[in-house]
Motif scaffolding. Structure first.
Motif, mmCIF file in Angstrom:
data_model
loop_
_atom_site.group_PDB
_atom_site.id
_atom_site.type_symbol
_atom_site.label_atom_id
_atom_site.label_comp_id
_atom_site.label_asym_id
_atom_site.label_seq_id
_atom_site.Cartn_x
_atom_site.Cartn_y
_atom_site.Cartn_z
ATOM 1 N N TYR A 1 -5.226 -4.729 -0.344
ATOM 2 C CA TYR A 1 -3.790 -4.904 -0.561
ATOM 3 C C TYR A 1 -3.333 -6.312 -0.201
ATOM 4 O O TYR A 1 -2.392 -6.837 -0.811
ATOM 5 C CB TYR A 1 -3.013 -3.862 0.246
ATOM 6 C CG TYR A 1 -3.355 -2.445 -0.158
ATOM 7 C CD1 TYR A 1 -2.950 -1.930 -1.385
ATOM 8 C CD2 TYR A 1 -4.121 -1.628 0.677
ATOM 9 C CE1 TYR A 1 -3.284 -0.634 -1.768
ATOM 10 C CE2 TYR A 1 -4.454 -0.327 0.300
ATOM 11 C CZ TYR A 1 -4.033 0.157 -0.927
ATOM 12 O OH TYR A 1 -4.377 1.428 -1.308
ATOM 13 N N SER B 1 0.824 -1.215 0.000
ATOM 14 C CA SER B 1 0.000 0.000 0.000
ATOM 15 C C SER B 1 0.853 1.258 0.000
ATOM 16 O O SER B 1 0.558 2.226 -0.709
ATOM 17 C CB SER B 1 -0.941 -0.009 1.206
ATOM 18 O OG SER B 1 -0.220 0.080 2.429
ATOM 19 N N TYR C 1 -9.872 -1.830 3.231
ATOM 20 C CA TYR C 1 -8.562 -1.310 2.825
ATOM 21 C C TYR C 1 -7.499 -2.401 2.972
ATOM 22 O O TYR C 1 -6.654 -2.583 2.090
ATOM 23 C CB TYR C 1 -8.165 -0.103 3.685
ATOM 24 C CG TYR C 1 -8.921 1.173 3.410
ATOM 25 C CD1 TYR C 1 -8.473 2.093 2.467
ATOM 26 C CD2 TYR C 1 -10.087 1.476 4.113
ATOM 27 C CE1 TYR C 1 -9.153 3.281 2.234
ATOM 28 C CE2 TYR C 1 -10.781 2.657 3.886
ATOM 29 C CZ TYR C 1 -10.305 3.553 2.940
ATOM 30 O OH TYR C 1 -10.989 4.719 2.705
ATOM 31 N N PRO D 1 -3.112 4.228 2.577
ATOM 32 C CA PRO D 1 -3.831 4.645 1.373
ATOM 33 C C PRO D 1 -3.429 6.030 0.878
ATOM 34 O O PRO D 1 -3.813 6.433 -0.228
ATOM 35 C CB PRO D 1 -5.304 4.652 1.816
ATOM 36 C CG PRO D 1 -5.327 3.991 3.158
ATOM 37 C CD PRO D 1 -3.976 4.201 3.747
ATOM 38 N N GLU E 1 2.526 1.823 -3.483
ATOM 39 C CA GLU E 1 1.550 2.151 -4.532
ATOM 40 C C GLU E 1 1.069 3.584 -4.456
ATOM 41 O O GLU E 1 0.826 4.222 -5.482
ATOM 42 C CB GLU E 1 0.353 1.208 -4.425
ATOM 43 C CG GLU E 1 -0.746 1.482 -5.453
ATOM 44 C CD GLU E 1 -1.857 0.465 -5.400
ATOM 45 O OE1 GLU E 1 -3.025 0.866 -5.208
ATOM 46 O OE2 GLU E 1 -1.563 -0.733 -5.546
ATOM 47 N N ASN E 2 0.934 4.126 -3.253
ATOM 48 C CA ASN E 2 0.325 5.443 -3.083
ATOM 49 C C ASN E 2 1.318 6.577 -2.849
ATOM 50 O O ASN E 2 0.918 7.736 -2.747
ATOM 51 C CB ASN E 2 -0.671 5.386 -1.919
ATOM 52 C CG ASN E 2 -1.827 4.441 -2.201
ATOM 53 O OD1 ASN E 2 -2.566 4.610 -3.155
ATOM 54 N ND2 ASN E 2 -1.968 3.415 -1.371
ATOM 55 N N ASP F 1 -0.445 9.420 0.444
ATOM 56 C CA ASP F 1 0.922 9.684 -0.018
ATOM 57 C C ASP F 1 1.796 9.975 1.194
ATOM 58 O O ASP F 1 1.661 11.013 1.841
ATOM 59 C CB ASP F 1 0.901 10.873 -0.989
ATOM 60 C CG ASP F 1 2.288 11.274 -1.471
ATOM 61 O OD1 ASP F 1 3.274 10.592 -1.113
ATOM 62 O OD2 ASP F 1 2.379 12.272 -2.210
ATOM 63 N N LYS G 1 -5.279 8.368 5.515
ATOM 64 C CA LYS G 1 -4.002 8.270 4.810
ATOM 65 C C LYS G 1 -3.095 7.185 5.406
ATOM 66 O O LYS G 1 -2.245 6.637 4.698
ATOM 67 C CB LYS G 1 -3.309 9.633 4.804
ATOM 68 C CG LYS G 1 -4.125 10.670 4.029
ATOM 69 C CD LYS G 1 -3.426 12.012 3.937
ATOM 70 C CE LYS G 1 -4.263 12.992 3.112
ATOM 71 N NZ LYS G 1 -3.590 14.314 2.966
#
Length: 375
Positions: free
Chosen positions: A317, A81, A313, A176, A84-85, A178, A292
């Motif tokens: 993943y 996760s 969530y 989830p 990816e973000n 940045d 986040k």
């Protein structure tokens, strides 16, 4: 009569003129206020853009995890996760500090960054001897689980003197958002950036523990599963040295071992962050929108229980993890007896929290005696 009427008419005209004058003044004032607001908004936007320009896009963002073999599958999910973000414009270094992590688990974790040029990963064996931290009830996580890894975060600033700022995260999380946005947060020279743990305010025993045992203002207690660390200042105030001094001298009876020490030592030099950066399941509150970082704290693990907040969530993943079948098998094998034990340990945690203030040695009592607790 005619003269009086004319005189009255003149007076009314003056009143009307004054009313018109006042209304025009108010209108001008309101127009001025609106213009000031627009100017203020523009200045705030300029300041935000200026702050963003101050961040060095080439600066390496260090992200620390401390685990053992038991939590390797969940760290694998967390890293899927996170990678990816994360913004592709930034560079990241994942540092996994461990004492027991076998080669297979290290290889599985390392494989996640192979196709991402802006990520690298390092595995750091924890050489420092922490023999003074033994498996005592006050050193147990959740009242039932002892692992040395929960203390490692305290020693990170001294282990990695090349970094002035870093992120620490527990492995029972997903990201989830940045992660670079968290790193870029202005800490205003505070020691750590954290999220307040709102769930403790729902339990009377925990409320008493936070205020009477730790000496904190109600609502200020934070969860240490996510730490934005001012590494430079933590070295300057000798975090690890002070922790070991307090641990060896007082052996405080703690509900959450490292977390309670950090709350007490860093109090007054804390940057409180938005709850989206450490969203935790809480049956008494609705889910946070657009979290986040999600932290499956204490017993609220979707790999143990159904109907856990934010569970979608995690499984999003987890399905892409090489440990997916293992995680599913673990959940399927989680027995009713284990769930009963979890509930018993949770109640025991509340009991210990509620009676802790009556013990002879607490952080607050030691602080009020004149001993240094705060950094």
């Amino acid at each position: 009569m005619i003269g009086r009427k004319l005189e009255n008419h003149g007076r009314q005209s003056k009143g009307q003129q004054y009313y018109i004058y006042r209304r025009q003044n108010i209108k001008h004032c309101l127009t001025g206020i609106m213009m000031l607001r627009k100017v203020s908004g523009c200045l705030m936007q300029i300041n935000r853009e200026r702050e963003n320009c101050m961040y060095n896009k080439d600066e390496l963002i260090p992200i620390f995890f401390t685990i053992d073999d038991g939590y390797a599958p969940y760290l694998h999910v967390a890293l899927i996760s996170l990678i990816e973000n994360a913004s592709e414009d930034r560079k990241y270094k994942i540092i996994v500090v461990y004492q027991e992590l076998n080669e297979e688990n290290r290889n599985n974790l390392a494989a996640l960054v192979k196709n991402h040029q802006n990520f690298e990963i390092e595995f750091k064996y924890m050489k420092q001897s922490l023999d003074m931290i033994t498996d005592r009830i006050e050193n147990r996580l959740r009242s039932d689980y002892f692992t040395m890894t929960i203390y490692f975060r305290i020693f990170i600033p001294d282990m990695y003197t090349e970094y002035d700022k870093a992120i620490y995260i527990d492995s029972d999380i997903v990201v989830p958002g940045d992660i670079s946005e968290l790193y870029d947060t202005d800490m205003h020279n505070n020691l750590i950036g954290v999220v307040k743990d709102g769930s403790v305010n729902d339990v009377a025993e925990l409320q008493r523990y936070m205020t009477e045992s730790l000496g904190l203002k109600l609502g200020d207690y934070f969860n240490s599963g996510m730490l934005l660390m001012n590494m430079k200042e933590l070295r300057n105030v000798k975090l690890a040295e002070h922790f070991l001094y307090l641990l060896n001298k007082y052996h405080f009876d703690c509900v959450a071992p490292d977390q309670d020490y950090l709350n007490s030592m860093c109090y007054g030099k804390i940057e409180y962050l938005d709850s989206c950066w450490d969203a935790m399941p809480n049956r008494n509150k609705p889910e946070i929108k657009n979290p986040k970082i999600i932290h499956y704290n204490l017993f609220d693990k979707p790999w143990c229980y159904d109907d856990i907040q934010y569970q979608d969530y995690f499984w999003k993943y987890a399905r892409r993890s090489v440990y997916y079948d293992q995680i599913k098998a673990f959940k399927a094998a989680y027995t009713d007896k284990q769930k009963e034990d979890d509930h018993t340990h949770l109640l025991d945690l509340f009991r210990r929290a509620g009676t802790n203030a009556d013990t002879e040695v607490t952080f607050r009592k030691v602080l009020e005696s004149g001993e240094k607790i705060r950094l």
